[in-house]
Scaffold this motif. Structure first.
Motif, short mmCIF file in Angstrom:
data_model
loop_
_atom_site.label_atom_id
_atom_site.label_comp_id
_atom_site.label_asym_id
_atom_site.label_seq_id
_atom_site.Cartn_x
_atom_site.Cartn_y
_atom_site.Cartn_z
N ILE A 102 1.01 -1.20 0.16
CA ILE A 102 0.05 -0.09 -0.07
C ILE A 102 0.75 1.30 -0.02
N GLY A 103 1.63 1.22 -1.12
CA GLY A 103 2.74 2.36 -1.14
C GLY A 103 3.81 1.71 -0.34
N SER A 104 5.21 2.09 -1.06
CA SER A 104 6.60 1.54 -0.46
C SER A 104 6.56 1.87 1.15
N LYS A 105 6.05 2.77 1.68
CA LYS A 105 6.26 3.48 3.13
C LYS A 105 5.47 2.19 3.71
N GLU A 106 4.44 1.82 3.22
CA GLU A 106 4.01 0.87 4.17
C GLU A 106 4.79 -0.57 4.56
N GLY A 128 18.39 10.48 6.30
CA GLY A 128 17.73 9.42 5.47
C GLY A 128 16.17 9.65 5.62
N TYR A 129 15.31 8.94 4.88
CA TYR A 129 13.91 9.06 4.93
C TYR A 129 13.43 8.44 6.39
N PRO A 130 12.77 9.11 7.18
CA PRO A 130 12.55 8.88 8.53
C PRO A 130 12.02 7.43 8.84
N ASN A 178 19.09 8.71 -3.75
CA ASN A 178 19.00 8.95 -2.50
C ASN A 178 18.14 10.22 -2.12
N ASN A 179 17.27 9.91 -1.05
CA ASN A 179 16.46 11.09 -0.42
C ASN A 179 16.95 11.23 0.72
N PRO A 180 17.64 12.31 1.26
CA PRO A 180 17.44 13.65 0.73
C PRO A 180 18.80 14.15 -0.15
N HIS A 206 16.74 -2.22 0.28
CA HIS A 206 16.89 -1.24 -0.51
C HIS A 206 16.03 -0.54 -1.00
N ASP A 207 15.82 0.68 -1.02
CA ASP A 207 14.54 1.42 -1.22
C ASP A 207 14.87 2.06 -2.64
N ALA A 208 14.09 1.76 -3.57
CA ALA A 208 14.39 2.27 -5.05
C ALA A 208 13.79 3.24 -5.61
N ALA A 209 12.64 4.03 -4.76
CA ALA A 209 11.77 4.64 -5.03
C ALA A 209 12.08 5.75 -6.26
N TYR A 210 13.44 5.89 -6.44
CA TYR A 210 13.73 7.09 -7.65
C TYR A 210 14.38 6.40 -8.56
N SER A 211 14.32 5.03 -8.69
CA SER A 211 15.26 4.61 -9.68
C SER A 211 14.84 4.93 -11.10
N HIS A 237 10.06 -0.66 -4.15
CA HIS A 237 9.63 0.04 -5.29
C HIS A 237 8.48 0.65 -5.23
N SER A 238 8.15 1.89 -5.97
CA SER A 238 6.95 2.56 -5.69
C SER A 238 6.51 3.16 -7.16
N LEU A 239 5.14 3.34 -7.36
CA LEU A 239 4.79 3.82 -8.56
C LEU A 239 4.62 5.47 -8.24
N SER A 240 4.82 5.79 -6.98
CA SER A 240 4.36 7.24 -6.57
C SER A 240 5.23 8.12 -7.42
N LYS A 241 6.59 8.14 -7.60
CA LYS A 241 7.55 8.92 -8.02
C LYS A 241 7.38 8.77 -9.50
N THR A 242 7.20 7.47 -10.19
CA THR A 242 7.54 7.42 -11.44
C THR A 242 6.52 7.82 -12.31
N TRP A 248 -2.27 7.60 -4.60
CA TRP A 248 -3.17 6.31 -5.17
C TRP A 248 -2.82 5.32 -4.14
N ARG A 249 -1.62 5.27 -3.62
CA ARG A 249 -0.97 4.20 -2.67
C ARG A 249 -0.69 2.70 -3.22
N ILE A 250 0.36 2.62 -3.88
CA ILE A 250 0.52 1.57 -4.41
C ILE A 250 2.34 1.05 -4.74
C1 LIG Z 1 8.66 8.99 -1.73
C2 LIG Z 1 9.40 8.00 -1.23
C3 LIG Z 1 8.73 6.73 -1.03
C4 LIG Z 1 7.66 6.41 -1.79
O1 LIG Z 1 6.61 6.24 -0.83
P1 LIG Z 1 5.55 5.66 -1.28
O2 LIG Z 1 4.63 5.02 0.11
O3 LIG Z 1 5.55 4.40 -2.20
O4 LIG Z 1 4.39 6.77 -1.85
C5 LIG Z 1 9.87 5.71 -0.52
N1 LIG Z 1 11.08 5.99 0.02
C6 LIG Z 1 11.54 7.24 -0.20
C7 LIG Z 1 12.84 7.45 0.22
C8 LIG Z 1 10.74 8.27 -0.75
O5 LIG Z 1 11.11 9.48 -0.84
#
Ligand SMILES: *Cc1c(COP(=O)(O)O)cnc(C)c1O
Length: 398
Positions: A102-106, A128-130, A178-180, A206-211, A237-242, A248-250
């Motif tokens: 439900i989004g990669s954050k989940e 890093g991402y908190p 990497n974020n940030p 490994h978080d590849a949200a920005y691949s 992985h996430s569809l959020s940024k791509t 949508w949360r996926i």
């Molecule tokens: C935006 C982001 C995500 C994506 O989160 P979703 O839950 O998939 O929307 C994941 N990791 C990082 C580092 C991000 O910046």
């Protein structure tokens, strides 16, 4: 009235990163200054139309109104496996090595529940991402912060982790691009992570949200491309940024079957998966034309170039990022992260995120997100020029 105390896990949380900024924003707005928000990493562009259309049809189909499978529709998991093969040349078994999230954050927040016992260590990057350290703490574990330093190109120095800590560590969270910091990883780095994981028996996440958000022809690699990676870890992985689908949360996780199955076991006791109409939108995103992704890259690359040139013209130090929609900007001489961010907000109406909000090693930087249009970025540059010029920190200054 009941007197209800919140649990220690909530009381121990750091203050919400954007709360103080939100308060300052209100003050600035009240003065009649219009805000340019380079704070939150949320795409300002809409979800591509063909994805919306696919979901509309799916919403009307009663077959999609029932509980989904917690691990994801077989069709979506198969599409994810196919996409990994095409994009990274990584083979995945859709049945055992893919789970829909439900989004990669989940998934990131939940995975420590599968492996961390009270007192166990998770290695987490700072800044890093908190969610990495908060998920660890919610599970009763202890984050051990690996500092991302400019002189190491914002990659963690694995040799700086003492063997005692490494032996107590159960998981490691890394994130490239990497974020940030907007840093990117090399194959050699991923290979050293695999070797570390094998030596100390540590699960790599490994978080590849920005691949897919990378510029100038650069295409980031998957962690799973490193030799042996699939036996030590997974990739989020996430569809959020791509595909501009943050709302949508996926997302999904792929890799080591044992780790994926343990994450699935947690999820199957907490949630019941992603609404199928949204999973069908996810299929449309991964299987449909990818011109929208190229447009997204173009848009951010243009914005990046305007902002990087502007910041340098006023004396600030910033690298041109090869990926992500963030600029990791060194604060000028005489400022802390918070001091510079509040100067930009109160004197120019520009919201940025102080780097120390992502961890103590982020001190000395502010993050600017390229999530407003070119005109607003130009306007932001003009406003900042009026505050400058700034002096860079001396190279050797602490
Ligand atoms: C935006 C982001 C995500 C994506 O989160 P979703 O839950 O998939 O929307 C994941 N990791 C990082 C580092 C991000 O910046």
């Amino acid at each position: 009235m009941l007197k209800i105390e919140r649990a220690e896990r909530l009381k121990r949380l750091p203050p919400y990163l954007f709360k103080e900024i939100d308060r300052l924003k209100e003050d600035v707005r009240a003065k009649g200054i219009d805000i340019i928000d380079l704070g939150v990493g949320d795409p300002d562009l809409p979800t591509p139309v063909h994805i919306i259309e696919a979901s509309k049809k799916a919403v009307s189909d009663p077959a999609n109104h029932r509980y989904p499978s917690y691990s994801g529709m077989a069709d979506l998991n198969a599409v994810v496996a196919k996409w990994y093969k095409q994009r990274f040349n990584v083979d995945l078994d859709a049945g055992s090595e893919v789970v829909t999230l439900i989004g990669s954050k989940e998934g990131i927040a939940h995975i420590p529940l599968a492996f961390i016992n009270p007192g166990d260590i998770a290695l987490v990057a700072s800044p890093g991402y908190p969610v990495y350290h908060i998920g660890t703490e919610f599970a009763g574990g202890k984050p051990y912060f690996m500092d991302l330093l400019k002189e190491n190109k914002f990659l963690p120095d694995l040799e700086a982790i003492s063997p005692e800590v490494a032996k107590m560590a159960k998981m490691m969270f890394i994130n490239y691009p990497n974020n940030p910091t907007a840093a990117v990883a090399t194959r050699g780095f991923f290979e050293s992570v695999v070797a570390f994981a094998a030596e100390y028996n540590v699960i790599i996440c490994h978080d590849a949200a920005y691949s897919e958000m990378a510029f100038d022809g650069y295409r980031p690699m998957s962690f799973l491309e490193a030799e042996g990676a699939k036996s030590v870890g997974i990739e989020f992985h996430s569809l959020s940024k791509t595909y501009n689908m943050t709302g949508w949360r996926i997302g999904f996780a792929v890799g080591c079957a044992d780790v994926i199955s343990a994450l699935g076991q947690v999820k199957n006791n907490i949630d019941s998966g992603v609404f199928q109409a949204i999973q069908i939108a996810g299929i449309a995103a991964l299987e449909g034309g990818q011109a929208c992704v190229e447009d997204m890259r173009q848009t951010y690359a243009e914005r990046r170039d305007i902002l990087v040139a502007g910041l340098r013209s006023m004396g600030l130090s910033v690298e041109t990022p090869r990926a992500t929609f963030y600029l990791w900007v060194e604060v000028p001489h005489g400022y802390t992260s918070a001091g510079f961010a509040s100067l930009l907000l109160t004197e120019a109406g520009i919201v940025t995120t102080p780097g120390n909000g992502f961890g103590t090693a982020g001190e000395g930087f502010v993050r600017m997100a390229l999530t407003v249009d070119r005109e607003e970025i130009r306007e932001a540059v003009e406003r900042m020029i009026r505050l400058g010029p700034f002096t860079r920190k001396a190279p050797m200054e602490p």
